[in-house]
Design a protein around this motif. Sequence first.
Motif, PDB file in Angstrom:
ATOM      1  N   ARG A  21      -4.102   4.731   3.766  1.00  0.00           N
ATOM      2  CA  ARG A  21      -5.522   4.416   3.723  1.00  0.00           C
ATOM      3  C   ARG A  21      -6.130   4.495   5.127  1.00  0.00           C
ATOM      4  N   LEU A  22      -7.451   4.657   5.163  1.00  0.00           N
ATOM      5  CA  LEU A  22      -8.175   4.685   6.434  1.00  0.00           C
ATOM      6  C   LEU A  22      -8.440   3.263   6.898  1.00  0.00           C
ATOM      7  N   GLY A  23      -8.062   2.976   8.131  1.00  0.00           N
ATOM      8  CA  GLY A  23      -8.303   1.665   8.698  1.00  0.00           C
ATOM      9  C   GLY A  23      -9.401   1.688   9.751  1.00  0.00           C
ATOM     10  N   LYS A  24      -9.451   0.642  10.537  1.00  0.00           N
ATOM     11  CA  LYS A  24     -10.454   0.514  11.599  1.00  0.00           C
ATOM     12  C   LYS A  24     -10.360   1.696  12.554  1.00  0.00           C
ATOM     13  N   ASP A  25     -11.530   2.242  12.896  1.00  0.00           N
ATOM     14  CA  ASP A  25     -11.635   3.386  13.807  1.00  0.00           C
ATOM     15  C   ASP A  25     -10.948   4.644  13.270  1.00  0.00           C
TER      16      ASP A  25
ATOM     17  N   THR B  38     -10.762   7.139  -6.921  1.00  0.00           N
ATOM     18  CA  THR B  38      -9.633   7.109  -7.836  1.00  0.00           C
ATOM     19  C   THR B  38     -10.077   6.678  -9.230  1.00  0.00           C
ATOM     20  N   PHE B  39      -9.496   7.322 -10.236  1.00  0.00           N
ATOM     21  CA  PHE B  39      -9.807   7.021 -11.633  1.00  0.00           C
ATOM     22  C   PHE B  39      -9.267   5.652 -12.000  1.00  0.00           C
ATOM     23  N   ASN B  40     -10.049   4.876 -12.749  1.00  0.00           N
ATOM     24  CA  ASN B  40      -9.653   3.517 -13.096  1.00  0.00           C
ATOM     25  C   ASN B  40     -10.207   3.171 -14.470  1.00  0.00           C
ATOM     26  N   ALA B  41      -9.329   3.013 -15.469  1.00  0.00           N
ATOM     27  CA  ALA B  41      -9.771   2.696 -16.820  1.00  0.00           C
ATOM     28  C   ALA B  41      -8.735   1.818 -17.505  1.00  0.00           C
ATOM     29  N   GLU B  42      -9.193   0.962 -18.408  1.00  0.00           N
ATOM     30  CA  GLU B  42      -8.295   0.026 -19.077  1.00  0.00           C
ATOM     31  C   GLU B  42      -7.275   0.740 -19.951  1.00  0.00           C
ATOM     32  N   ASP B  43      -7.675   1.886 -20.522  1.00  0.00           N
ATOM     33  CA  ASP B  43      -6.760   2.618 -21.400  1.00  0.00           C
ATOM     34  C   ASP B  43      -6.013   3.737 -20.672  1.00  0.00           C
ATOM     35  N   ASP B  44      -5.947   3.634 -19.333  1.00  0.00           N
ATOM     36  CA  ASP B  44      -5.262   4.642 -18.532  1.00  0.00           C
ATOM     37  C   ASP B  44      -3.791   4.702 -18.947  1.00  0.00           C
ATOM     38  N   PRO B  45      -3.316   5.830 -19.492  1.00  0.00           N
ATOM     39  CA  PRO B  45      -1.929   5.924 -19.955  1.00  0.00           C
ATOM     40  C   PRO B  45      -0.907   5.868 -18.824  1.00  0.00           C
ATOM     41  N   ARG B  46      -1.364   5.989 -17.591  1.00  0.00           N
ATOM     42  CA  ARG B  46      -0.438   5.948 -16.458  1.00  0.00           C
ATOM     43  C   ARG B  46       0.038   4.530 -16.142  1.00  0.00           C
ATOM     44  N   LEU B  47      -0.699   3.515 -16.632  1.00  0.00           N
ATOM     45  CA  LEU B  47      -0.354   2.127 -16.336  1.00  0.00           C
ATOM     46  C   LEU B  47       0.860   1.670 -17.144  1.00  0.00           C
ATOM     47  N   THR B  48       1.731   0.909 -16.502  1.00  0.00           N
ATOM     48  CA  THR B  48       2.830   0.264 -17.227  1.00  0.00           C
ATOM     49  C   THR B  48       2.270  -0.984 -17.928  1.00  0.00           C
TER      50      THR B  48
ATOM     51  N   ILE C 159      -1.377  -9.758   8.057  1.00  0.00           N
ATOM     52  CA  ILE C 159      -0.533 -10.283   9.135  1.00  0.00           C
ATOM     53  C   ILE C 159      -0.269  -9.210  10.192  1.00  0.00           C
ATOM     54  N   LYS C 160      -0.050  -7.975   9.750  1.00  0.00           N
ATOM     55  CA  LYS C 160       0.190  -6.873  10.684  1.00  0.00           C
ATOM     56  C   LYS C 160      -1.047  -6.499  11.480  1.00  0.00           C
ATOM     57  N   GLY C 161      -2.233  -6.855  10.977  1.00  0.00           N
ATOM     58  CA  GLY C 161      -3.470  -6.521  11.672  1.00  0.00           C
ATOM     59  C   GLY C 161      -4.145  -5.268  11.150  1.00  0.00           C
ATOM     60  N   ASP C 162      -3.610  -4.699  10.059  1.00  0.00           N
ATOM     61  CA  ASP C 162      -4.231  -3.513   9.464  1.00  0.00           C
ATOM     62  C   ASP C 162      -5.496  -3.858   8.699  1.00  0.00           C
ATOM     63  N   MET C 163      -5.517  -5.063   8.097  1.00  0.00           N
ATOM     64  CA  MET C 163      -6.595  -5.432   7.200  1.00  0.00           C
ATOM     65  C   MET C 163      -7.093  -6.843   7.495  1.00  0.00           C
ATOM     66  N   SER C 164      -8.225  -7.164   6.878  1.00  0.00           N
ATOM     67  CA  SER C 164      -8.812  -8.497   6.930  1.00  0.00           C
ATOM     68  C   SER C 164      -8.856  -9.046   5.505  1.00  0.00           C
ATOM     69  N   ILE C 165      -9.081 -10.340   5.356  1.00  0.00           N
ATOM     70  CA  ILE C 165      -9.242 -10.895   4.008  1.00  0.00           C
ATOM     71  C   ILE C 165     -10.513 -10.334   3.373  1.00  0.00           C
ATOM     72  N   ILE C 166     -11.599 -10.309   4.145  1.00  0.00           N
ATOM     73  CA  ILE C 166     -12.878  -9.783   3.660  1.00  0.00           C
ATOM     74  C   ILE C 166     -13.294  -8.601   4.527  1.00  0.00           C
ATOM     75  N   GLY C 167     -13.674  -7.510   3.874  1.00  0.00           N
ATOM     76  CA  GLY C 167     -14.120  -6.312   4.588  1.00  0.00           C
ATOM     77  C   GLY C 167     -14.292  -5.168   3.609  1.00  0.00           C
ATOM     78  N   PRO C 168     -14.731  -4.023   4.063  1.00  0.00           N
ATOM     79  CA  PRO C 168     -14.859  -2.866   3.176  1.00  0.00           C
ATOM     80  C   PRO C 168     -13.503  -2.454   2.624  1.00  0.00           C
ATOM     81  N   ARG C 169     -13.425  -2.121   1.339  1.00  0.00           N
ATOM     82  CA  ARG C 169     -12.168  -1.618   0.795  1.00  0.00           C
ATOM     83  C   ARG C 169     -11.855  -0.274   1.439  1.00  0.00           C
ATOM     84  N   PRO C 170     -10.583  -0.050   1.834  1.00  0.00           N
ATOM     85  CA  PRO C 170     -10.239   1.166   2.572  1.00  0.00           C
ATOM     86  C   PRO C 170     -10.266   2.414   1.703  1.00  0.00           C
ATOM     87  N   ASP C 171     -10.735   3.501   2.281  1.00  0.00           N
ATOM     88  CA  ASP C 171     -10.777   4.792   1.595  1.00  0.00           C
ATOM     89  C   ASP C 171      -9.484   5.566   1.810  1.00  0.00           C
ATOM     90  N   LEU C 172      -9.306   6.615   1.017  1.00  0.00           N
ATOM     91  CA  LEU C 172      -8.195   7.539   1.200  1.00  0.00           C
ATOM     92  C   LEU C 172      -8.402   8.329   2.494  1.00  0.00           C
TER      93      LEU C 172
END
Length: 209
Positions: free
Chosen positions: A47-51, A77-87, A108-121
């Motif tokens: 994922r894309l992080g800060k900077d 990314t595709f996201n649906a409740e009936d997604d057959p890929r889900l276990t 803990i590693k410093g890659d992410m924060s609790i609150i912030g923009p969700r990271p893109d691909l």
Amino acid sequence: MYKSFFKRILDLILALVALPFWFIILLIIGPIIYFQDKGSIFYNAPRLGKDGKVFKMYKFRSMKMNAPDLRNEDGSTFNAEDDPRLTRIGKFIRKTSLDETPQLLNIIKGDMSIIGPRPDLPEHHKLYEGNEARKLEVRPGVSGFNQAYFRNTVPWKERIQNDIYYIDHLSFWLDIKIFFKTAVSVLKSEDVFVKESSTEATKNKKVSM
């Protein structure tokens, strides 16, 4: 001062406090994920992080091994409740957001924060237009403005503008509001999967700040 210093300190303290409870979740969820299809417990997603730095974001694996990569028209990314890929366990941990809990390690590693923009691909970086790269000014979050108020009901480009709004108004109190709004959304299982068009969903949502 909060944005540049105290936010990181608060993230680290809360993540370390939550870590023992997450180990309990790992001991329960981990074996179930493994024994359903004898696959890996974690999904390590670049994922894309800060900077614009690329990092590995940790998640519990919710999809079958070697599932195909499906995308929406906007590249998200595709996201649906009936997604057959889900276990079977994958549907549960996705709906309850338990699949995101390994991101405590990213905090803990410093890659992410609790609150912030969700990271893109990483490949989304070249698709940014105008001011959209501004979402990389801060650490991405486990939850954020979009997840609290819209979850998966707005298109990707609109999410980016919401991320920029968050960055421009970032404060301790805004993070508190987002945190508790996220908790309510998760408990109610609101908008986990897309059930209507993004345009209609946006019209039907009212944000109260």
